[in-house]
Design an enzyme around this catalytic site. Structure first.
Site, PDB file in Angstrom:
ATOM      1  CD  GLN A   1      -2.803   1.293   2.346  1.00 42.50           C
ATOM      2  OE1 GLN A   1      -3.351   2.360   2.729  1.00 42.50           O
ATOM      3  NE2 GLN A   1      -2.842   0.369   3.306  1.00 42.50           N
TER       4      GLN A   1
ATOM      5  CD  GLU B   1      -1.734   2.048   8.310  1.00 44.83           C
ATOM      6  OE1 GLU B   1      -1.630   2.281   7.175  1.00 44.83           O
ATOM      7  OE2 GLU B   1      -1.594   3.077   9.165  1.00 44.83           O
TER       8      GLU B   1
ATOM      9  N   GLY C   1      -7.270  20.291  19.088  1.00 44.90           N
ATOM     10  CA  GLY C   1      -6.989  21.888  18.787  1.00 44.90           C
ATOM     11  C   GLY C   1      -7.456  22.493  20.095  1.00 44.90           C
ATOM     12  N   GLY C   2      -7.506  24.052  20.204  1.00 46.81           N
ATOM     13  CA  GLY C   2      -7.899  24.596  21.330  1.00 46.81           C
ATOM     14  C   GLY C   2      -9.549  25.087  21.149  1.00 46.81           C
TER      15      GLY C   2
ATOM     16  CG  ASP D   1       0.594   0.902   4.740  1.00 47.27           C
ATOM     17  OD1 ASP D   1       1.662   0.823   4.908  1.00 47.27           O
ATOM     18  OD2 ASP D   1      -0.339  -0.133   4.553  1.00 47.27           O
TER      19      ASP D   1
HETATM   20  N1  CAO Z   1      11.591 -10.025  -9.055  1.00 45.49           N
HETATM   21  C1  CAO Z   1      12.521 -10.960  -8.570  1.00 45.49           C
HETATM   22  N2  CAO Z   1      12.611 -10.887  -7.100  1.00 45.49           N
HETATM   23  C2  CAO Z   1      11.522  -9.827  -6.499  1.00 45.49           C
HETATM   24  C3  CAO Z   1      10.788  -9.122  -7.288  1.00 45.49           C
HETATM   25  C4  CAO Z   1      11.091  -9.188  -8.841  1.00 45.49           C
HETATM   26  N3  CAO Z   1      10.413  -8.270  -9.580  1.00 45.49           N
HETATM   27  N4  CAO Z   1      10.307  -8.206  -6.815  1.00 45.49           N
HETATM   28  C5  CAO Z   1      10.422  -8.401  -5.516  1.00 45.49           C
HETATM   29  N5  CAO Z   1      11.110  -9.637  -5.314  1.00 45.49           N
HETATM   30  C6  CAO Z   1      12.013 -10.076  -4.072  1.00 45.49           C
HETATM   31  C7  CAO Z   1      12.645  -9.179  -3.436  1.00 45.49           C
HETATM   32  O1  CAO Z   1      13.935  -8.876  -3.970  1.00 45.49           O
HETATM   33  C8  CAO Z   1      12.818  -9.894  -1.927  1.00 45.49           C
HETATM   34  O2  CAO Z   1      13.745 -10.739  -2.047  1.00 45.49           O
HETATM   35  P1  CAO Z   1      14.643 -11.081  -0.918  1.00 45.49           P
HETATM   36  O3  CAO Z   1      14.265 -10.868   0.339  1.00 45.49           O
HETATM   37  O4  CAO Z   1      15.326 -12.342  -1.195  1.00 45.49           O
HETATM   38  O5  CAO Z   1      15.832 -10.044  -1.263  1.00 45.49           O
HETATM   39  C9  CAO Z   1      11.316 -10.552  -1.792  1.00 45.49           C
HETATM   40  O6  CAO Z   1      10.721 -10.312  -3.311  1.00 45.49           O
HETATM   41  C10 CAO Z   1      10.426 -10.084  -1.027  1.00 45.49           C
HETATM   42  O7  CAO Z   1      10.452  -8.691  -0.677  1.00 45.49           O
HETATM   43  P2  CAO Z   1      10.003  -7.857   0.503  1.00 45.49           P
HETATM   44  O8  CAO Z   1      10.883  -8.497   1.911  1.00 45.49           O
HETATM   45  O9  CAO Z   1      10.067  -6.515   0.454  1.00 45.49           O
HETATM   46  O10 CAO Z   1       8.471  -8.612   0.853  1.00 45.49           O
HETATM   47  P3  CAO Z   1       7.854  -8.995   1.737  1.00 45.49           P
HETATM   48  O11 CAO Z   1       6.431  -9.490   1.427  1.00 45.49           O
HETATM   49  O12 CAO Z   1       8.238 -10.083   2.790  1.00 45.49           O
HETATM   50  O13 CAO Z   1       7.377  -7.760   2.982  1.00 45.49           O
HETATM   51  C11 CAO Z   1       6.772  -5.761   3.601  1.00 45.49           C
HETATM   52  C12 CAO Z   1       6.753  -6.917   2.991  1.00 45.49           C
HETATM   53  C13 CAO Z   1       5.903  -4.713   3.170  1.00 45.49           C
HETATM   54  C14 CAO Z   1       6.731  -6.178   5.095  1.00 45.49           C
HETATM   55  C15 CAO Z   1       8.154  -5.130   3.185  1.00 45.49           C
HETATM   56  O14 CAO Z   1       8.470  -4.932   1.971  1.00 45.49           O
HETATM   57  C16 CAO Z   1       8.537  -3.826   3.971  1.00 45.49           C
HETATM   58  O15 CAO Z   1       8.864  -3.976   5.423  1.00 45.49           O
HETATM   59  N6  CAO Z   1       8.746  -2.990   3.405  1.00 45.49           N
HETATM   60  C17 CAO Z   1       9.184  -1.439   3.756  1.00 45.49           C
HETATM   61  C18 CAO Z   1       7.795  -1.032   4.706  1.00 45.49           C
HETATM   62  C19 CAO Z   1       6.791  -0.708   3.707  1.00 45.49           C
HETATM   63  O16 CAO Z   1       6.592  -0.327   2.826  1.00 45.49           O
HETATM   64  N7  CAO Z   1       5.583  -1.320   4.657  1.00 45.49           N
HETATM   65  C20 CAO Z   1       4.235  -0.948   4.201  1.00 45.49           C
HETATM   66  C21 CAO Z   1       3.800  -2.145   3.177  1.00 45.49           C
HETATM   67  S1  CAO Z   1       2.023  -1.682   3.082  1.00 45.49           S
HETATM   68  O17 CAO Z   1       1.346  -2.224   4.324  1.00 45.49           O
END
Ligand code: CAO
Length: 423
Positions: free
Chosen positions: A16, A138, A245-246, A167
């Site tokens: 998001q 979030e 607020g106030g 988010d």
């Molecule tokens: N091709 C190949 N690999 C890909 C890819 C693509 N096109 N797109 C993503 N990937 C891979 C990434 O490289 C990653 O791999 P590694 O961990 O091996 O390096 C993997 O997919 C997963 O990515 P991620 O760790 O970001 O995803 P997740 O689902 O485990 O975590 C989230 C999700 C949101 C917790 C994490 O991305 C995060 O903390 N983001 C920053 C904070 C944020 O934006 N949070 C809000 C999310 S909205 O609620």
């Protein structure tokens, strides 16, 4: 013409926070190219699905006006595609977990070397510090940014809010950072890194509570419901529905509150309209009574005052009460349900609520661009299907020739290899 015509965004965002940012930029005219993993895509395509095998509303409502290319960014041929995109785009936006982009090989140094004009914009849960490596969603950000500890009632647990301040709020912050970096690039010719931590974004939206934390050192917070009978500890308490607020405010019941969970109105006892308030609620004597006439005298009696006002609001439905109060410029607001908002014609008329048609889902409602510009009008276009624009981006944006496209296709880096190539 649109404000960001000519700006091309390499959109590595998912879920998001990041998609909110790139959707906004797309509404302002940027060409947003969303990179998704072949066969998988943004995880939200399949989350909270209301119709089987159809992109969820979670996805469609955050990815309007974008193009989708599927590329395995860890595959050598996929890296070639990403590198070419970095060289053609103005901004790379990502919200991967900490370190994920580096592990793909796209560090800031590498990106900057490939395209010194590129702006690299990131969202992470936390900035540098003890939690910098954490994955964050979030509600974690709402908790760590000060929102949850200050939301809810004094006698209940911390609460998260339905507004996605962690988010969508952080996505908004990032969009502003990107536009500022584009503006600065006009002068310097160089890109820069733009980073927003969700904790920081939430705290920025909670700044009035850090204000109150410091006021606490100088005595009780007299506009809080704990005053004068409750106690204050050493941290800002939860203030229920008190105004930040106030001007004191509270949520009051309206007619039918027993059966309608949203039959309530927010009522603000703004000092300049105290006299009309007294007349409307049938307490004209409060206009001159020294115990009520001045704001300072009212502060210790806010509960009693709001209880009295509520006796009046309970005799009206929330819209009747609004009509009456607005005649006297008394600030108030109905508690609108999502159903009422979806049906509100004025929001349709301004494009804040829009109906969008989607090839596999059909018609659905979405929230349009809340930022209205007179010379850059936003149209909401449906979200892309997974990889819908892979071919056209390789051909028209990257200008790869057919032989090179065939080679990349055959490698499997942009999706399943074609049968002919695999054999
Ligand atoms: N091709 C190949 N690999 C890909 C890819 C693509 N096109 N797109 C993503 N990937 C891979 C990434 O490289 C990653 O791999 P590694 O961990 O091996 O390096 C993997 O997919 C997963 O990515 P991620 O760790 O970001 O995803 P997740 O689902 O485990 O975590 C989230 C999700 C949101 C917790 C994490 O991305 C995060 O903390 N983001 C920053 C904070 C944020 O934006 N949070 C809000 C999310 S909205 O609620």
């Amino acid at each position: 013409m649109k404000a960001l015509d000519g700006v091309r965004i390499l959109d590595f965002t998912h879920v998001q926070s990041g998609p909110t940012c790139t959707q906004l930029l797309a509404w302002f005219g940027a060409d947003v190219i969303k990179v998704e993993r072949p066969g998988v895509g943004d995880i939200t395509r399949g989350q909270l699905q209301d119709i089987p095998k159809v992109d969820s509303l979670y996805f469609t409502m955050l990815n309007h006006n974008k193009r989708s290319i599927t590329v395995d960014s860890k595959h050598p041929k996929g890296k070639e595609v990403i590198e070419a995109l970095i060289q053609t785009c103005d901004v790379l936006v990502e919200n991967f977990a900490p370190g994920a982009l580096d592990r793909m090989g796209f560090t800031w140094e590498r990106v900057h070397a490939l395209n010194p004009r590129m702006i690299m914009a990131s969202i992470k849960g936390f900035g540098p510090g003890p939690y910098e490596d954490c994955k964050v969603y979030e509600n974690v950000a709402q908790c760590a940014g000060g929102s949850a500890s200050t939301t809810g009632f004094d006698d209940g647990p911390p609460l998260v809010t339905g507004a996605q301040i962690g988010d969508s709020g952080t996505g908004l912050h990032l969009a502003l950072g990107i536009v500022c970096a584009l503006f600065q690039r006009n002068a310097t010719g160089l890109g820069q890194k733009v980073s927003v931590a969700m904790q920081d974004g939430v705290l920025n939206l909670c700044r009035v509570k850090l204000r109150d934390q410091q006021r606490l050192a100088h005595g009780p917070l007299t506009e809080y419901p704990q005053y004068p009978h409750g106690t204050f500890g050493d941290a800002v308490p939860r203030a229920g529905n008190a105004s930040g607020g106030g001007q004191p405010g509270w949520i009051l019941k309206c007619k039918d509150w027993e059966t309608d969970p949203n039959a309530y109105i927010y009522f603000i006892c703004q000092a300049p309209v105290w006299e009309p308030i007294c007349d409307v609620i049938g307490k004209p004597e409060w206009k001159t009574d020294p115990g009520y006439a001045k704001p300072a005298a009212r502060l210790p009696k806010l509960k009693e005052i709001f209880d009295t006002i509520e006796h009046w609001t309970m005799t009206k439905d929330k819209f009747e009460a609004m009509d009456i109060l607005n005649k006297y410029d008394i600030p108030c607001g109905p508690i609108l349900s999502m159903k009422e908002i979806a049906e509100e014609q004025s929001l349709r008329d301004t494009g804040t609520v829009v109906e969008v048609d989607h090839p596999t889902r059909g018609k659905y409602l979405s929230v349009g661009n809340p930022i209205k510009m007179s010379a850059s009008v936003s149209e909401v276009k449906r979200s892309p299907l997974l990889g819908e624009h892979t071919g056209e981006i390789l051909r028209d944006v990257l200008r790869f020739d057919p032989a090179r496209i065939a080679e990349i296709e055959a490698s499997g880096a942009i999706g399943a290899p074609t049968r002919a190539a695999a054999e």
